[in-house]
Design an enzyme around this catalytic site. Sequence first.
Site, PDB file in Angstrom:
ATOM      1  CG  PHE A 123      -2.095  -1.057   0.982  1.00  0.00           C
ATOM      2  CD1 PHE A 123      -2.944  -1.021  -0.111  1.00  0.00           C
ATOM      3  CD2 PHE A 123      -2.272  -2.078   1.900  1.00  0.00           C
ATOM      4  CE1 PHE A 123      -3.955  -1.962  -0.290  1.00  0.00           C
ATOM      5  CE2 PHE A 123      -3.283  -3.027   1.741  1.00  0.00           C
ATOM      6  CZ  PHE A 123      -4.121  -2.967   0.647  1.00  0.00           C
ATOM      7  CB  SER A 124       0.555   4.489   1.804  1.00  0.00           C
ATOM      8  OG  SER A 124      -0.673   4.892   1.240  1.00  0.00           O
ATOM      9  CG  LEU A 125       6.684   0.735   2.524  1.00  0.00           C
ATOM     10  CD1 LEU A 125       6.864  -0.343   3.589  1.00  0.00           C
ATOM     11  CD2 LEU A 125       7.492   0.344   1.290  1.00  0.00           C
ATOM     12  CE  LYS A 138       0.537   8.334  -0.410  1.00  0.00           C
ATOM     13  NZ  LYS A 138      -0.242   7.090  -0.244  1.00  0.00           N
TER      14      LYS A 138
END
Length: 396
Positions: free
Chosen positions: A72-74, A76
Amino acid sequence: MSNPSAATVNGYVSPRFAGVQTAFEENFTKRDELGGACCVYLNGEKVVDLWGGVRDPAVDAAWEEDTLVLVFSLTKGMSALALALAHSRGWLDYEARVADYWPEFAQNGKEAITVRHLLAHQAGLHAFHEKIDRNVIANLDLLATIVAREPPAWPPGTRNAYHFLSLGFYEGELLRRIDPAHRSLGQFFQDEIATPLDLDFYIGLPDMIPNERLAPLTQAGLIKSVFGYPFAMIRALVNPWSDTFRACIVNPGAGVVMDKERIYARDLEVPSGGGVGTARAIAKAYGVFATGGSELGLQPETLAALTAPAVPPSRGFFDEVLRDDAQYALGFMKPFAGFSFGHAEAFGAPGAGGSLGYADPAIGLGYGYVTNRIGVGVEPDPRDVALRQAIAASLA
């Protein structure tokens, strides 16, 4: 491994970091871990590389050394590493206007948005008004045309609002504009970071990766999910008119990166939430940046920018989407009271469900933790916290 359900742990730790293995094993016995991995690089040396538990409970398959999982947002953070490399090559100025590189971006009140505003979640572009689905995401030219038309919710640099999935689509087009080869962000990451460093991490999972290498995600129960979030965020998540609902739940929503037949979507770049990889890859990438990044040609001025404190928007660090304070800079999360990791110079990104990766240049450390048991809430996950506390004790 004859019985994966016994949560056998494999891998290596240097003697100094034996406590990290203990914490990792206790994640299975005390903190409801299913399958996962943890890796640490210190001053260029791999000092922790652990994996264990169950990759896929449906077939009782063990988590292997090369198991990949959605983070997921890791993602980014991995995308921000790519932009940092572009900065080091002189292609990108963090203080320049986005429209200087992407003229079509200067529509509907976005003329003054700088790269720094965008990467710090201060551009007011956290939610889309036009439909963004898998077909749009797969067509980068169409995606760029649609997102360039978006109006900002407020003037740049005035408020924080977590750009849950939208940030990566803007980053991707920005990189296409500044890269002389006009590569997508995922392709640039593979060519310039993953391949030189031999990383098992993908922003856009290739079709060739078999299901047997992937760890399906196991969701938390409904009650745990509901009560794991602060009341203010729960209220916002169920309000279809809120910034939180519009940024996180719909259009396109996190489900766009899933696939019923193939576990995760293939050859689809979602640079803010679709990364798939190993803890080893995450820790190694951050470890390289934490030690100066000479392997990739990272320039000292770029590292200085990444280690600098977050610049607050004029109305403070309160996040209109997360409904709590948060600090971001240049595509990364920075340590703050609500999510402390490493020293003040550290930079990284957590992922929904508990994963975390970061660089700590103050001590030359790169860290990666991944899991297929989705945790709940926006607070640091207890499994990750236990690992990082053990690392700190080892270093002390």
